[in-house]
Design a protein around this motif. Sequence first.
Motif, PDB file in Angstrom:
ATOM      1  N   VAL A   9       0.819  -1.203   0.000  1.00 41.82           N
ATOM      2  CA  VAL A   9       0.000   0.000   0.000  1.00 41.82           C
ATOM      3  C   VAL A   9       0.858   1.260   0.000  1.00 41.82           C
ATOM      4  O   VAL A   9       0.444   2.312  -0.477  1.00 41.82           O
ATOM      5  N   SER A  24       1.675   1.953  -3.645  1.00 39.42           N
ATOM      6  CA  SER A  24       0.476   2.488  -4.305  1.00 39.42           C
ATOM      7  C   SER A  24       0.255   3.950  -3.933  1.00 39.42           C
ATOM      8  O   SER A  24      -0.091   4.777  -4.789  1.00 39.42           O
ATOM      9  N   SER A  45      -5.875   5.085  -1.460  1.00 34.63           N
ATOM     10  CA  SER A  45      -5.461   3.801  -2.023  1.00 34.63           C
ATOM     11  C   SER A  45      -6.183   2.649  -1.329  1.00 34.63           C
ATOM     12  O   SER A  45      -6.613   1.677  -1.987  1.00 34.63           O
ATOM     13  N   VAL A  46      -6.318   2.724  -0.018  1.00 35.66           N
ATOM     14  CA  VAL A  46      -7.019   1.671   0.716  1.00 35.66           C
ATOM     15  C   VAL A  46      -8.496   1.663   0.350  1.00 35.66           C
ATOM     16  O   VAL A  46      -9.101   0.601   0.143  1.00 35.66           O
ATOM     17  N   ASP A  87      -9.842   2.489  -2.404  1.00 37.43           N
ATOM     18  CA  ASP A  87     -10.008   1.922  -3.754  1.00 37.43           C
ATOM     19  C   ASP A  87     -10.014   0.400  -3.730  1.00 37.43           C
ATOM     20  O   ASP A  87     -10.612  -0.243  -4.599  1.00 37.43           O
ATOM     21  N   GLU A  88      -9.333  -0.192  -2.762  1.00 37.27           N
ATOM     22  CA  GLU A  88      -9.240  -1.650  -2.694  1.00 37.27           C
ATOM     23  C   GLU A  88     -10.436  -2.284  -1.987  1.00 37.27           C
ATOM     24  O   GLU A  88     -10.579  -3.508  -2.003  1.00 37.27           O
ATOM     25  N   SER A  89     -11.276  -1.486  -1.366  1.00 35.19           N
ATOM     26  CA  SER A  89     -12.366  -2.047  -0.556  1.00 35.19           C
ATOM     27  C   SER A  89     -13.324  -2.897  -1.387  1.00 35.19           C
ATOM     28  O   SER A  89     -13.875  -3.890  -0.893  1.00 35.19           O
ATOM     29  N   ASN A 124     -12.467  -4.587  -4.077  1.00 31.04           N
ATOM     30  CA  ASN A 124     -11.766  -5.674  -4.756  1.00 31.04           C
ATOM     31  C   ASN A 124     -11.340  -6.807  -3.832  1.00 31.04           C
ATOM     32  O   ASN A 124     -10.872  -7.844  -4.306  1.00 31.04           O
ATOM     33  N   LEU A 125     -11.461  -6.625  -2.523  1.00 32.20           N
ATOM     34  CA  LEU A 125     -10.960  -7.611  -1.576  1.00 32.20           C
ATOM     35  C   LEU A 125     -12.082  -8.168  -0.712  1.00 32.20           C
ATOM     36  O   LEU A 125     -13.072  -7.474  -0.415  1.00 32.20           O
ATOM     37  N   GLU A 148      -9.296  -9.995   3.889  1.00 32.41           N
ATOM     38  CA  GLU A 148      -8.139  -9.432   3.210  1.00 32.41           C
ATOM     39  C   GLU A 148      -8.112  -7.917   3.339  1.00 32.41           C
ATOM     40  O   GLU A 148      -7.044  -7.303   3.518  1.00 32.41           O
ATOM     41  N   PHE A 149      -9.294  -7.286   3.236  1.00 28.02           N
ATOM     42  CA  PHE A 149      -9.356  -5.830   3.345  1.00 28.02           C
ATOM     43  C   PHE A 149      -8.958  -5.380   4.745  1.00 28.02           C
ATOM     44  O   PHE A 149      -8.245  -4.381   4.920  1.00 28.02           O
ATOM     45  N   LEU A 157      -5.302  -5.406   4.984  1.00 25.50           N
ATOM     46  CA  LEU A 157      -4.747  -4.237   4.293  1.00 25.50           C
ATOM     47  C   LEU A 157      -4.848  -2.991   5.180  1.00 25.50           C
ATOM     48  O   LEU A 157      -3.898  -2.199   5.274  1.00 25.50           O
TER      49      LEU A 157
END
Length: 614
Positions: free
Chosen positions: A142, A145, A183-184, A186-188, A190-191, A195-196, A199
């Motif tokens: 992260v 990113s 960045s975090v 944005d990943e919410s 996708n995971l 996993e989230f 992160l």
Amino acid sequence: GGPGGELRGAGDPLRTAFLRYCRGDPPDELLARVYPRKDSADANLDANATALSSALIDDVVASDPRWAETSGDPVVPTASLLLRNRLVDKQTAHRYYLRFLRDSGLLHRLLPSSTALLSRHSHLVAAAIALSNRMATRSVAVVGSAISRTMARRPEQPGLTLQDRFFKDLSRLSDFFVSIVDSVRDESANLEPPEFVRLVVDANSVLLELLAAIGREAESNREALGCGSTGWLGELEFLRGWFELVTALPEVAADSESRLQRQVAELAGWLLEAESSRCAEEPEGPRRDRLVGRYAGTREAVLETFVATRRFVVALGLAERFADYRTIIRLSEIPEAGVSLARFRDELPGFSEFFCDFCLERGKEATLLRNGPLGGELDSRLAGFEWLRWLDAALSGDYAAVHRTLAALGLREREFFGRKRTMLSLSRLAGLVAVDDGVADTMTTVAKDLNLLEFQENLPQDVLDLVSMDTDVSNMPVLLPSQLIDMYTTGRDRLNGINDFLRAVELLGNVDPPEVEALRLAIWSRVLQLDDWSVNSQDSMETLIKSTAFFSLIERLHADGYDIVLPPVSALLGYGGLPQSLTNNVIFQRIVRSAYEFVEPYLNGSKPVTMVLD
């Protein structure tokens, strides 16, 4: 690359003075000439001081190959030792610069905003070193990113890698905090939740390391230079959004949950520290008032997060640290929290006074007294609260004083019906056991007011619904007799109106004389409106009169032994509160006038009846 190195873009007299200071050559004469002491602020000094600070932390030494390293990966997982050494050089130079400003007497002449910016620069350098160390020892995706996201918004600089460019402009390092949060987020999508959460925990560990470095630098500056506020973190807003994100995460495995909860507690401390520091930096004015109000709301919401999740130790620690005395008191009322207020009276400045006011405002005198002796300072503060005197009097057995004190307080009470009733009831009880003939007059006054309270207590439910008033009478304000009359006579019907109008007539005895005639007119005009005057009837006049609510009320008053006083018939028929359908109705006018004539001899019996006829 030390303090005496090249400082491009900072060619002003202050730069020259600083370089002399670095060489051990006192620059006092130069500074006195360029920045003569003035009573007013020196905008030129502030501009030069902040510009040179930026130049020091954004400095690039062209001859230094450490800023031209290359890598196949635009964001390498580790940072070179040479790069980290260069960052330490920047920190050394900036710290030396702050000492120069202090020793030369310039630091205290700067505006608060300029001093805050200098502090911010030193904090950012400390954060950059912490981030560089983190990247050199532990790889966190992260971070890469966030750096890429940060640099995507900046122009290219030939000859420098992405990482070199990122660590060059340290005055803009605060962009990284916003980027890592984005960045975090944005990943919410996708995971998977576990996993989230992992992160988020990783991102937390990075942010908390940087914040810890900032905190250490701020403390060092406060001790050495007298400046070091972290209020600039509150301006970024990222802490508020990040805290909301991490406290809304789903439940996860116990090991991750434990680590996450520790991180959340630390983040809460940083969020409140940043916003409180921001308030302290702002000068007095409307903007500061808004910031203080916002901070109070943030503090309440953050502490409520921990109270709601029963993390009482964390909530108490934050409440102590940030002087949220209301939360401390709240925790003392939760048995499981195990919080005793005794120690806070000595340890927290102003807590005793706050606790006193808190209890007084809510009528919690028992809570106030239950938490140990009042103490000398608090005794003095309570001396101004008259209502507490009855407690002292009761403890000493002086019931006459209890009676008089509570009577005075109860008669003045207008805010809460329940509080007024309680005080007057206790006053009457104290008066009954008092060995003092001097309480007789006060007892009469108390009894009259208690009788008046019964009228409010017995207000019909449909009346309360009509005016949208709290159905819990204890929480209602104390109504005036005129207000009660209005409530008892407005919107009533023939079915239940007579009893309510009887109470309204009784209430006239409690109204101030100047208001009596107007209220009497209002009562009797509304009595007339209880009947349907549009129906043509063939009954006799006597039968018509006896069928009216007007006559029924007079008959009821006579039966109950009241002295009856009617308004003049002309005033009643001309009263503005009557609808035009009645004032223009000849039959209505004739029946009312006949009723006046009819009721005088009819009621002239055992009780005198005053009839004022036209």
